[in-house]
Design a protein around this motif. Sequence first.
Motif, PDB file in Angstrom:
ATOM      1  N   LYS A  61       2.108   8.595  -5.829  1.00  0.00           N
ATOM      2  CA  LYS A  61       1.134   8.365  -4.761  1.00  0.00           C
ATOM      3  C   LYS A  61       1.439   7.072  -4.016  1.00  0.00           C
ATOM      4  CE  LYS A  61      -2.666  11.076  -6.623  1.00  0.00           C
ATOM      5  NZ  LYS A  61      -4.061  11.099  -7.069  1.00  0.00           N
ATOM      6  N   ALA A  62       1.885   6.057  -4.744  1.00  0.00           N
ATOM      7  CA  ALA A  62       2.230   4.783  -4.110  1.00  0.00           C
ATOM      8  C   ALA A  62       3.416   4.954  -3.160  1.00  0.00           C
ATOM      9  CB  ALA A  62       2.540   3.738  -5.175  1.00  0.00           C
ATOM     10  N   ASP A  63       4.422   5.718  -3.576  1.00  0.00           N
ATOM     11  CA  ASP A  63       5.570   5.977  -2.698  1.00  0.00           C
ATOM     12  C   ASP A  63       5.141   6.710  -1.436  1.00  0.00           C
ATOM     13  OD1 ASP A  63       7.516   4.712  -4.195  1.00  0.00           O
ATOM     14  OD2 ASP A  63       8.220   6.540  -5.185  1.00  0.00           O
ATOM     15  N   GLN A  64       4.262   7.685  -1.592  1.00  0.00           N
ATOM     16  CA  GLN A  64       3.784   8.435  -0.429  1.00  0.00           C
ATOM     17  C   GLN A  64       2.996   7.532   0.519  1.00  0.00           C
ATOM     18  OE1 GLN A  64       2.094  12.430  -1.398  1.00  0.00           O
ATOM     19  NE2 GLN A  64       2.738  11.897  -3.475  1.00  0.00           N
ATOM     20  N   THR A  65       2.165   6.670  -0.042  1.00  0.00           N
ATOM     21  CA  THR A  65       1.378   5.747   0.777  1.00  0.00           C
ATOM     22  C   THR A  65       2.286   4.771   1.517  1.00  0.00           C
ATOM     23  OG1 THR A  65      -0.480   5.936  -0.752  1.00  0.00           O
ATOM     24  CG2 THR A  65      -0.464   4.023   0.706  1.00  0.00           C
ATOM     25  N   ALA A  66       3.294   4.261   0.825  1.00  0.00           N
ATOM     26  CA  ALA A  66       4.233   3.332   1.466  1.00  0.00           C
ATOM     27  C   ALA A  66       4.974   4.010   2.612  1.00  0.00           C
ATOM     28  CB  ALA A  66       5.219   2.794   0.434  1.00  0.00           C
ATOM     29  N   ALA A  67       5.394   5.239   2.397  1.00  0.00           N
ATOM     30  CA  ALA A  67       6.101   5.975   3.452  1.00  0.00           C
ATOM     31  C   ALA A  67       5.190   6.199   4.654  1.00  0.00           C
ATOM     32  CB  ALA A  67       6.621   7.305   2.915  1.00  0.00           C
ATOM     33  N   SER A  68       3.939   6.529   4.390  1.00  0.00           N
ATOM     34  CA  SER A  68       2.978   6.739   5.485  1.00  0.00           C
ATOM     35  C   SER A  68       2.733   5.450   6.258  1.00  0.00           C
ATOM     36  CB  SER A  68       1.658   7.266   4.939  1.00  0.00           C
ATOM     37  OG  SER A  68       1.825   8.552   4.397  1.00  0.00           O
ATOM     38  N   ALA A  69       2.626   4.338   5.539  1.00  0.00           N
ATOM     39  CA  ALA A  69       2.403   3.051   6.200  1.00  0.00           C
ATOM     40  C   ALA A  69       3.596   2.669   7.072  1.00  0.00           C
ATOM     41  CB  ALA A  69       2.141   1.976   5.156  1.00  0.00           C
ATOM     42  N   LYS A  70       4.796   2.899   6.557  1.00  0.00           N
ATOM     43  CA  LYS A  70       5.999   2.600   7.344  1.00  0.00           C
ATOM     44  C   LYS A  70       6.046   3.458   8.602  1.00  0.00           C
ATOM     45  CE  LYS A  70       8.887   1.249   3.438  1.00  0.00           C
ATOM     46  NZ  LYS A  70      10.042   1.649   2.613  1.00  0.00           N
ATOM     47  N   LYS A  71       5.704   4.723   8.443  1.00  0.00           N
ATOM     48  CA  LYS A  71       5.711   5.630   9.592  1.00  0.00           C
ATOM     49  C   LYS A  71       4.699   5.168  10.640  1.00  0.00           C
ATOM     50  CE  LYS A  71       5.153  10.435  10.938  1.00  0.00           C
ATOM     51  NZ  LYS A  71       4.805  11.787  10.520  1.00  0.00           N
ATOM     52  N   ALA A  72       3.527   4.776  10.196  1.00  0.00           N
ATOM     53  CA  ALA A  72       2.502   4.303  11.129  1.00  0.00           C
ATOM     54  C   ALA A  72       2.968   3.040  11.846  1.00  0.00           C
ATOM     55  CB  ALA A  72       1.206   4.038  10.381  1.00  0.00           C
ATOM     56  N   GLY A  73       3.586   2.130  11.111  1.00  0.00           N
ATOM     57  CA  GLY A  73       4.102   0.913  11.728  1.00  0.00           C
ATOM     58  C   GLY A  73       5.177   1.196  12.755  1.00  0.00           C
ATOM     59  N   GLU A  74       6.062   2.118  12.436  1.00  0.00           N
ATOM     60  CA  GLU A  74       7.119   2.479  13.385  1.00  0.00           C
ATOM     61  C   GLU A  74       6.522   3.153  14.628  1.00  0.00           C
ATOM     62  OE1 GLU A  74      10.331   1.716  13.435  1.00  0.00           O
ATOM     63  OE2 GLU A  74      10.122   0.600  11.574  1.00  0.00           O
ATOM     64  N   ASN A  75       5.492   3.963  14.437  1.00  0.00           N
ATOM     65  CA  ASN A  75       4.839   4.607  15.579  1.00  0.00           C
ATOM     66  C   ASN A  75       4.217   3.576  16.506  1.00  0.00           C
ATOM     67  OD1 ASN A  75       5.573   7.159  14.735  1.00  0.00           O
ATOM     68  ND2 ASN A  75       3.630   7.590  13.738  1.00  0.00           N
ATOM     69  N   VAL A  76       3.607   2.535  15.927  1.00  0.00           N
ATOM     70  CA  VAL A  76       3.021   1.466  16.743  1.00  0.00           C
ATOM     71  C   VAL A  76       4.118   0.754  17.529  1.00  0.00           C
ATOM     72  CG1 VAL A  76       1.858  -0.768  16.635  1.00  0.00           C
ATOM     73  CG2 VAL A  76       0.999   1.144  15.278  1.00  0.00           C
ATOM     74  N   LYS A  77       5.242   0.478  16.869  1.00  0.00           N
ATOM     75  CA  LYS A  77       6.357  -0.170  17.570  1.00  0.00           C
ATOM     76  C   LYS A  77       6.821   0.688  18.744  1.00  0.00           C
ATOM     77  CE  LYS A  77       8.496  -2.509  13.639  1.00  0.00           C
ATOM     78  NZ  LYS A  77       9.722  -2.540  12.812  1.00  0.00           N
ATOM     79  N   ASP A  78       6.921   2.000  18.512  1.00  0.00           N
ATOM     80  CA  ASP A  78       7.363   2.911  19.574  1.00  0.00           C
ATOM     81  C   ASP A  78       6.398   2.887  20.759  1.00  0.00           C
ATOM     82  OD1 ASP A  78       9.557   3.592  18.077  1.00  0.00           O
ATOM     83  OD2 ASP A  78       8.740   5.517  17.382  1.00  0.00           O
ATOM     84  N   ILE A  79       5.104   2.836  20.461  1.00  0.00           N
ATOM     85  CA  ILE A  79       4.090   2.812  21.538  1.00  0.00           C
ATOM     86  C   ILE A  79       4.185   1.512  22.318  1.00  0.00           C
ATOM     87  CG2 ILE A  79       1.605   2.689  21.980  1.00  0.00           C
ATOM     88  CD1 ILE A  79       1.266   4.659  19.589  1.00  0.00           C
ATOM     89  N   VAL A  80       4.345   0.407  21.613  1.00  0.00           N
ATOM     90  CA  VAL A  80       4.435  -0.899  22.278  1.00  0.00           C
ATOM     91  C   VAL A  80       5.680  -0.974  23.157  1.00  0.00           C
ATOM     92  CG1 VAL A  80       4.754  -3.375  21.873  1.00  0.00           C
ATOM     93  CG2 VAL A  80       3.078  -2.101  20.524  1.00  0.00           C
ATOM     94  N   LYS A  81       6.791  -0.432  22.673  1.00  0.00           N
ATOM     95  CA  LYS A  81       8.025  -0.436  23.464  1.00  0.00           C
ATOM     96  C   LYS A  81       7.867   0.411  24.716  1.00  0.00           C
ATOM     97  CE  LYS A  81      11.349  -1.201  19.760  1.00  0.00           C
ATOM     98  NZ  LYS A  81      12.467  -0.597  19.001  1.00  0.00           N
ATOM     99  N   GLY A  82       7.022   1.466  24.602  1.00  0.00           N
ATOM    100  CA  GLY A  82       6.725   2.333  25.723  1.00  0.00           C
ATOM    101  C   GLY A  82       7.881   3.072  26.187  1.00  0.00           C
TER     102      GLY A  82
END
Length: 57
Positions: free
Chosen positions: A36-57
């Motif tokens: 469960k911890a691995d899955q949560t970490a992967a989800s958090a990384k994905k969310a962070g990368e998505n935010v970066k993508d949005i900011v880069k526009g």
Amino acid sequence: MSASDKIKNAAQDIKGKVEEAVGKVTGDDSKVAEGKADQTAASAKKAGENVKDIVKG
């Protein structure tokens, strides 16, 4: 998000799902928690990368 980041995150998520399933089958609560911890970490990384993508526009 780069393709390699997506692959790494997906691999970590899959690893977590497998670990959780093995833990459930064997009755190993620590494996379930690790999975469960691995899955949560992967989800958090994905969310962070998505935010970066949005900011880069």
